[in-house]
Design a protein around this motif. Structure first.
Motif, PDB file in Angstrom:
ATOM      1  N   GLN A 121       0.797  -1.057   0.389  1.00 54.55           N
ATOM      2  CA  GLN A 121       0.226  -0.178   0.331  1.00 54.55           C
ATOM      3  C   GLN A 121       0.852   1.303  -0.259  1.00 54.55           C
ATOM      4  N   ILE A 122       1.978   0.908   0.516  1.00 55.68           N
ATOM      5  CA  ILE A 122       2.731   2.257   1.104  1.00 55.68           C
ATOM      6  C   ILE A 122       3.667   2.727  -0.393  1.00 55.68           C
ATOM      7  N   GLU A 123       3.760   1.691  -0.646  1.00 56.47           N
ATOM      8  CA  GLU A 123       4.341   1.942  -2.181  1.00 56.47           C
ATOM      9  C   GLU A 123       4.189   1.740  -2.970  1.00 56.47           C
ATOM     10  N   SER A 124       2.948   1.624  -3.594  1.00 56.38           N
ATOM     11  CA  SER A 124       1.852   2.449  -4.802  1.00 56.38           C
ATOM     12  C   SER A 124       1.202   3.682  -4.015  1.00 56.38           C
ATOM     13  N   LEU A 125       1.046   4.134  -2.615  1.00 56.56           N
ATOM     14  CA  LEU A 125       1.078   5.536  -2.650  1.00 56.56           C
ATOM     15  C   LEU A 125       2.094   6.138  -3.009  1.00 56.56           C
ATOM     16  N   LEU A 126       3.717   5.766  -2.883  1.00 63.59           N
ATOM     17  CA  LEU A 126       4.843   6.211  -2.926  1.00 63.59           C
ATOM     18  C   LEU A 126       4.558   6.526  -4.762  1.00 63.59           C
ATOM     19  N   ALA A 127       3.947   5.559  -5.680  1.00 65.42           N
ATOM     20  CA  ALA A 127       4.216   6.453  -7.051  1.00 65.42           C
ATOM     21  C   ALA A 127       3.010   6.770  -7.529  1.00 65.42           C
ATOM     22  N   LYS A 128       1.507   6.815  -6.679  1.00 65.46           N
ATOM     23  CA  LYS A 128       1.308   7.476  -7.319  1.00 65.46           C
ATOM     24  C   LYS A 128       0.793   8.967  -6.783  1.00 65.46           C
ATOM     25  N   ALA A 129       1.247   9.303  -5.328  1.00 65.68           N
ATOM     26  CA  ALA A 129       1.534  10.693  -4.855  1.00 65.68           C
ATOM     27  C   ALA A 129       3.094  11.382  -6.134  1.00 65.68           C
ATOM     28  N   GLY A 130       4.230  10.891  -6.154  1.00 67.31           N
ATOM     29  CA  GLY A 130       4.863  10.366  -7.607  1.00 67.31           C
ATOM     30  C   GLY A 130       4.367  11.312  -8.181  1.00 67.31           C
ATOM     31  N   ALA A 131       3.567  10.577  -9.228  1.00 63.53           N
ATOM     32  CA  ALA A 131       3.179  11.103 -11.032  1.00 63.53           C
ATOM     33  C   ALA A 131       2.202  11.974 -10.403  1.00 63.53           C
ATOM     34  N   GLU A 132       1.902  12.743  -9.571  1.00 66.05           N
ATOM     35  CA  GLU A 132       0.397  13.423  -9.273  1.00 66.05           C
ATOM     36  C   GLU A 132       1.781  14.886  -8.870  1.00 66.05           C
ATOM     37  N   LEU A 133       2.820  14.279  -8.544  1.00 68.19           N
ATOM     38  CA  LEU A 133       3.754  16.305  -8.185  1.00 68.19           C
ATOM     39  C   LEU A 133       4.160  16.044  -9.536  1.00 68.19           C
ATOM     40  N   GLN A 134       4.459  14.806 -10.277  1.00 67.08           N
ATOM     41  CA  GLN A 134       4.768  14.921 -11.786  1.00 67.08           C
ATOM     42  C   GLN A 134       3.940  15.954 -12.623  1.00 67.08           C
ATOM     43  N   SER A 135       2.778  15.858 -12.770  1.00 66.85           N
ATOM     44  CA  SER A 135       1.941  16.497 -13.791  1.00 66.85           C
ATOM     45  C   SER A 135       1.618  18.002 -13.018  1.00 66.85           C
ATOM     46  N   ALA A 136       1.659  18.095 -11.795  1.00 72.00           N
ATOM     47  CA  ALA A 136       1.255  19.247 -11.099  1.00 72.00           C
ATOM     48  C   ALA A 136       1.721  20.260 -11.625  1.00 72.00           C
ATOM     49  N   ALA A 137       0.786  21.843 -12.220  1.00 72.47           N
ATOM     50  CA  ALA A 137       1.555  22.647 -12.996  1.00 72.47           C
ATOM     51  C   ALA A 137       1.788  24.419 -12.181  1.00 72.47           C
ATOM     52  N   SER A 138       1.529  23.961 -10.612  1.00 68.94           N
ATOM     53  CA  SER A 138       1.132  24.884 -10.104  1.00 68.94           C
ATOM     54  C   SER A 138       1.962  24.773  -8.615  1.00 68.94           C
ATOM     55  N   ALA A 139       1.909  25.490  -8.145  1.00 70.60           N
ATOM     56  CA  ALA A 139       2.135  25.449  -6.643  1.00 70.60           C
ATOM     57  C   ALA A 139       1.172  25.381  -5.550  1.00 70.60           C
ATOM     58  N   ASP A 140      -0.170  25.780  -6.329  1.00 67.67           N
ATOM     59  CA  ASP A 140      -1.422  25.231  -5.285  1.00 67.67           C
ATOM     60  C   ASP A 140      -1.999  24.121  -5.681  1.00 67.67           C
ATOM     61  N   GLU A 141      -1.530  23.169  -6.886  1.00 66.97           N
ATOM     62  CA  GLU A 141      -1.345  22.184  -7.507  1.00 66.97           C
ATOM     63  C   GLU A 141      -0.587  21.014  -6.292  1.00 66.97           C
TER      64      GLU A 141
END
Ligand code: PHE
Length: 341
Positions: A6-26
């Motif tokens: 669970q922790i591992e997939s959480l890390l992967a998900k969060a990492g991907a979302e951070l990658q695509s975040a387009a602003s400091a707000d995101e």
């Protein structure tokens, strides 16, 4: 799914979302979602206490590691939006200078003294600063309850926490004589620099901690002439001047005969100043021929062997060499003082 994965997939998900975040707000939203007080990761951490005992440790560790990693990724992402930091940076500005440390003047003085003597065939040795009565006094021919022990203003250690009885802070480096004699067969020729302690009133000339260099030689046919010769040679080499020495008869329990040696005060050229107490001479060491009782105490035969010993004050020597007028300067660690050497 196990908690670890669970922790591992959480890390992967969060990492991907951070990658695509387009602003400091995101980025901030991702952070709240995963790391916030009601976020996913703290949720997992809360559940740790309900796991079987053997799983708690690895899961807790993995969750913590994930938190640190995510934290780092969030910071890096936020910094990537902050383009001003790079654009405005002037690469031609001089850097902040790195300060480099150096040995303290007293350490250097002891090393220089030891070096001169080692070129004359002395081995360099050390001894403990916390010492027993035997090595600081007893084997050095201080009789029990003899007033000579008072001369030395000893700091005794309180018996506590399993510390054996009767320990003290050495009052001189002469303890090294006894320790070396006990562990060596003559001939011995040794120089021993170190820290010593005396409960003295602090002044421009005396401090409760100071340093000595002990020197001693034992063999067959060692004479007072050898002692005078080696001391004069040292002083002339170290001060590189036409030094005069004055041998004054004195008393130490461990030498007979004993002398105190004064050197001409370089600060005032003998005219008299506050350092030499308007005397023109400065005491730099005590010395003498090793007492037969010391020889016997360490198992040397005084009928066959003879030797000399001396102990010099390192502070005094450094003060003379560098024209320093107050011993306390060595211990205040004022960089304006230390950097001069
Ligand atoms: N230990 C003596 C002191 O501290 C100095 C000394 C050393 C004298 C060796 C004689 C021989 O005062």
């Amino acid at each position: 799914m196990s908690v670890l994965s669970q922790i591992e997939s959480l890390l992967a998900k969060a990492g991907a979302e951070l990658q695509s975040a387009a602003s400091a707000d995101e980025v901030e939203q991702v952070k709240v979602r995963y790391l916030g007080r009601k976020g996913e990761l703290p949720g997992i951490l809360k559940g740790v206490k309900d796991l079987p005992v053997e799983e708690r440790k690895p899961v807790g560790a993995a969750a913590n590691k994930a938190r640190v990693m995510l934290d780092g990724q969030v910071k890096a992402k936020l910094e990537s939006f902050d383009s001003s930091s790079d654009a405005d940076f002037d690469y031609t500005l001089p850097g902040s200078p790195l300060t480099v440390g150096r040995p303290h003047l007293l350490v250097r003085t002891m090393a220089d003294i030891a070096e001169i003597f080692s070129r004359k065939g002395f081995l360099v040795a050390n001894g403990p600063e916390i010492e027993s009565d035997r090595y600081n006094f007893g084997a050095l021919n201080f009789p029990p309850d003899h007033p000579a022990r008072d001369m030395q203003d000893t700091f005794y250690l309180r018996e506590a926490n399993g510390l054996p009885e009767g320990l003290l802070l050495r009052t001189h480096t002469s303890n090294v004589q006894v320790r070396q004699f006990e562990s060596r067969t003559p001939p011995v020729k040794i120089i021993a620099p170190g820290k010593v302690f005396r409960h003295e009133a602090v002044s421009s000339r005396a401090y409760c901690v100071f340093h000595q260099v002990e020197g001693f030689q034992v063999g067959t046919d060692i004479t007072l002439g050898d002692l005078k010769g080696v001391l004069l040679a040292f002083c002339q080499e170290y001060f590189a001047e036409n030094i005069e020495l004055r041998f004054r008869p004195s008393f130490f329990p461990f030498t007979e005969p004993s002398a105190e040696v004064d050197m001409s005060c370089l600060l005032c050229a003998g005219k008299g100043c506050s350092i030499c107490k308007y005397d023109g001479w400065l005491e730099i060491l005590g010395c003498g021929m090793i007492d037969p009782n010391v020889m016997s105490a360490v198992g040397y035969d005084p009928e066959v062997l003879s030797g000399y010993a001396f102990g010099m004050g390192v502070e005094r020597i450094a003060m003379l060499k560098h024209r320093i007028t107050d011993i306390r300067l060595f211990y205040e660690n004022d960089l304006r003082f230390l950097r001069q050497f």
